[in-house]
Design a protein around this motif. Structure first.
Motif, short mmCIF file in Angstrom:
data_model
loop_
_atom_site.label_atom_id
_atom_site.label_comp_id
_atom_site.label_asym_id
_atom_site.label_seq_id
_atom_site.Cartn_x
_atom_site.Cartn_y
_atom_site.Cartn_z
N ASP A 347 -17.92 33.86 22.47
CA ASP A 347 -18.69 33.58 23.68
C ASP A 347 -17.76 33.28 24.85
OD1 ASP A 347 -21.05 33.92 22.32
OD2 ASP A 347 -21.36 31.79 21.95
N THR A 351 -18.60 36.77 27.07
CA THR A 351 -19.89 36.62 27.75
C THR A 351 -19.77 36.83 29.25
OG1 THR A 351 -20.70 35.09 26.05
CG2 THR A 351 -21.82 35.07 28.18
N ALA A 354 -18.98 40.47 30.16
CA ALA A 354 -20.13 41.35 30.02
C ALA A 354 -21.07 41.20 31.21
CB ALA A 354 -20.87 41.04 28.73
N ARG A 355 -21.19 39.99 31.73
CA ARG A 355 -22.05 39.76 32.90
C ARG A 355 -21.44 40.35 34.16
NH1 ARG A 355 -21.41 34.17 33.82
NH2 ARG A 355 -19.64 34.88 35.06
N HIS A 388 -23.36 40.88 17.76
CA HIS A 388 -24.15 40.05 18.69
C HIS A 388 -23.74 40.31 20.14
CE1 HIS A 388 -25.99 36.52 20.52
NE2 HIS A 388 -24.80 36.19 20.99
N HIS A 389 -22.44 40.36 20.39
CA HIS A 389 -21.98 40.56 21.76
C HIS A 389 -22.17 42.01 22.20
CE1 HIS A 389 -20.30 36.71 23.04
NE2 HIS A 389 -20.07 36.49 21.75
N SER A 390 -22.10 42.94 21.28
CA SER A 390 -22.36 44.33 21.64
C SER A 390 -23.79 44.49 22.14
CB SER A 390 -22.12 45.23 20.43
OG SER A 390 -22.50 46.56 20.70
N ARG A 391 -24.71 43.83 21.48
CA ARG A 391 -26.10 43.89 21.94
C ARG A 391 -26.25 43.25 23.31
NH1 ARG A 391 -28.63 41.90 16.12
NH2 ARG A 391 -28.30 43.88 14.99
N GLN A 392 -25.54 42.15 23.55
CA GLN A 392 -25.61 41.51 24.86
C GLN A 392 -25.04 42.41 25.95
OE1 GLN A 392 -23.74 37.62 24.81
NE2 GLN A 392 -25.72 36.65 24.40
N ALA A 395 -27.55 45.10 26.67
CA ALA A 395 -28.72 44.59 27.38
C ALA A 395 -28.41 44.34 28.85
CB ALA A 395 -29.21 43.30 26.71
N ARG A 396 -27.24 43.80 29.13
CA ARG A 396 -26.87 43.55 30.53
C ARG A 396 -26.66 44.86 31.28
NH1 ARG A 396 -25.51 38.32 31.73
NH2 ARG A 396 -25.26 36.88 29.96
#
Length: 424
Positions: A347, A351, A354-355, A388-392, A395-396
Motif C-alpha cells: 500500500d 497506492t 496508481a492514483r 489486489h493492487h492490480s485491481r486497484q 479500477a482507477r
C-alpha cells in the motif's frame, strides 16, 4: 548494542559539523605533536630547510583552503536544496550524510586550521631543525591529500542532490533496512500470538514518530518484575497520548502495578521518521518522489517508471530467502513484536502512484507489468497483494478518460497478474 550504536552513528553522520570539528582538533594536535620530533637526535640527519619556504607554503594553503571550504559549503547547500525541491524533503537526511562530501569539507577545514596554527607556531620559533623538516613533510602530505580530495569531490558534488542520485540513495537505505528486518522479523523478540490477552496499555508522554525500540531494555524491565510485553507500535508508528506503545501483563495474565516509565522510555520518539529501522518509510519516500514526478507541474513519467523498477527490486529482496544474512532465533522471549505487513508495505509503495498516474498509460502499464512480475515470484502473500493492487490500478484507470485500445491493453495486463504470470 550493535543496533543502538549503528542508530547513533547514523544520527551523528547527519550532523554536518561533527567531522569538521574532529578534523580541526586532529589538525591542532598534529601541529603540537610535531614538536616531539625535536626531542630526538634527528637534527643532524635531516636537511636544513629555510623557515621562509615553509611559511610561504603554509600561507598559500591557509589562504586557499578558506576559499575552497566556503565554496564547498555553498555547493553542498545548493545540492541539498536541489534534492529537497526535485525529490522530496524527506530525503534530506540521506543527502546531508553523504560521506564523500562530508570528508571533503572536513579535509578543507582541517587543512585551513592546520596551516594557520602551524604558521603561528613556526613564526614564533616553536620548532627546531628536525621539527621544521617534519612540519614541511606533513604540509606537503596534506597538500597532496587536499588535491586528491578536491578532484574526487568535484565529481561527487556534480551528482549530489540530482534526482537519480537521490533515488539511488533512498533505494539503498531502504534495501538495508529491509535486510535487517528480514533477518530479524520480530526485532529479536518473540512472535505475537493473537490469542494472548492485551493487558495494560502503555502510552507515550511525547507526540511524534517511533524511531527505534530498545528491545533489550524492554526485556530487562520484563525480567525484573516477571512481565510479558507486547509491542503495539513498530518504528514508524505515530505515537500520541491515546495510542498504546505496548501492552503489559504478568506471567499469570493479570495486570499488576508497574512502573510505566522505563517501558515507555524504551521507545525512542522523534519529530521525524528515520530510515534505519523503518523500511516502510523508504517505500513511502520513493512513492512521494514518483508522485511529484507525476504532478502536472513536473510531468515526468520516466522518473515514476524508474521508481517502479526500484520497488520491484525491493520487494524481490524482501521475499528472497537467499538475502537473509545472520538469521537468529528469539533472544528476548518476554517481548512479543509483530512482523511487518506485506500488504501494508505494498500500500505504501503503489497506492499513491496508481492514483496519480491513473491517466498516464505508460505509468499504469508499467505498474501492471511490475505487479505481474511480483505475482510470479512464488510467494503467496506477495501474489495476493499484487493481485489486489492490480485491481486497484485497473479500477482507477477505468475511472479516467483513456482511449479504448489503451484500456483494453491494461485489462490484458491485469488478467496476466490474476494468472500469476510474468510480464510479456
Amino acid at each position: 548494542m550493535g543496533d543502538r550504536l549503528r542508530f547513533l552513528l547514523h544520527r551523528i553522520g547527519e550532523r554536518l559539523w561533527v567531522r569538521p570539528l574532529v578534523m580541526s582538533l586532529l589538525s591542532v594536535s598534529i601541529v603540537f605533536l610535531v614538536k616531539t620530533v625535536d626531542e630526538y637526535d634527528l637534527g643532524r640527519r635531516v636537511p636544513e630547510l629555510s623557515q621562509v619556504s615553509i611559511e610561504t607554503l603554509l600561507a598559500i594553503i591557509s589562504a586557499s583552503m578558506l576559499v575552497i571550504a566556503t565554496f564547498a559549503v555553498a555547493s553542498m547547500v545548493a545540492a541539498y536544496a536541489s534534492a529537497s525541491n526535485t525529490a522530496t524533503p524527506r530525503c534530506f537526511s540521506l543527502v546531508i550524510s553523504d560521506d564523500v562530501s562530508q570528508n571533503a569539507l572536513s579535509t578543507f577545514i582541517g587543512a585551513f586550521i592546520f596551516s594557520v596554527v602551524a604558521l603561528i607556531a613556526l613564526q614564533n620559533g616553536y620548532y627546531d631543525r628536525a621539527g621544521r623538516f617534519t612540519l614541511f613533510a606533513i604540509t606537503v602530505l596534506i597538500l597532496a591529500m587536499v588535491i586528491v580530495t578536491f578532484v574526487s569531490w568535484v565529481d561527487r558534488i556534480a551528482r549530489l542532490g540530482r534526482l537519480g542520485n537521490t533515488i539511488e540513495k533512498v533505494e539503498a537505505v531502504t534495501a538495508a533496512a529491509l535486510r535487517r528486518r528480514q533477518a530479524h522479523p520480530t526485532l529479536r523478540g518473540a512472535s505475537v500470538v493473537e490469542s494472548d490477552p492485551e493487558g495494560r496499555a502503555i502510552y507515550s508522554e511525547w507526540i511524534g514518530y517511533v524511531q527505534r525500540i530498545d528491545i533489550a531494555a524492554l526485556q530487562a524491565c520484563a525480567e525484573t518484575v516477571q512481565l510479558r510485553i507486547r509491542v503495539a507500535a513498530l518504528p514508524g508508528t505515530f505515537a500520541a497520548p491515546g495510542r498504546p506503545l505496548a501492552y503489559v501483563t504478568t506471567d499469570t495474565g493479570e495486570v499488576a502495578d508497574i512502573d510505566e516509565g522505563p517501558i515507555a522510555r524504551a521507545f525512542l520518539i522523534g519529530i521525524h521518521r528515520e530510515f534505519d529501522e523503518d523500511p516502510r518509510f523508504g517505500l513511502i519516500v520513493l512513492a512521494e518522489i514518483a508522485g511529484r514526478a507525476l504532478s502536472p507541474a513536473v510531468n515526468d513519467p520516466g522518473t515514476a517508471i524508474g521508481i517502479i523498477g526500484s520497488l520491484v527490486r525491493l520487494f524481490a529482496l524482501w521475499v528472497d530467502p537467499a538475502e537473509v544474512d545472520g538469521l537468529h532465533g528469539v533472544e528476548y522471549d518476554r517481548v512479543a513484536v509483530p512482523e511487518l505487513s506485506l500488504r501494508a508495505m505494498m500500500d505504501d509503495a503503489f497506492t499513491a502512484m496508481a492514483r496519480d498516474g491513473a491517466g498516464t498509460i505508460e505509468v499504469v502499464g508499467r505498474l501492471q507489468k511490475a505487479l505481474a512480475t511480483l505475482a510470479s515470484m512464488g510467494d503467496a502473500s506477495l501474489r495476493e497483494a499484487a493481485i489486489h493492487h492490480s485491481r486497484q490500478v485497473l479500477a482507477r484507470a477505468e475511472a479516467v478518460p483513456i482511449p479504448p485500445q489503451e484500456l483494453a491493453l491494461l485489462r490484458e495486463l491485469a488478467a496476466l497478474v490474476e494468472q500469476g504470470g510474468v510480464t510479456p
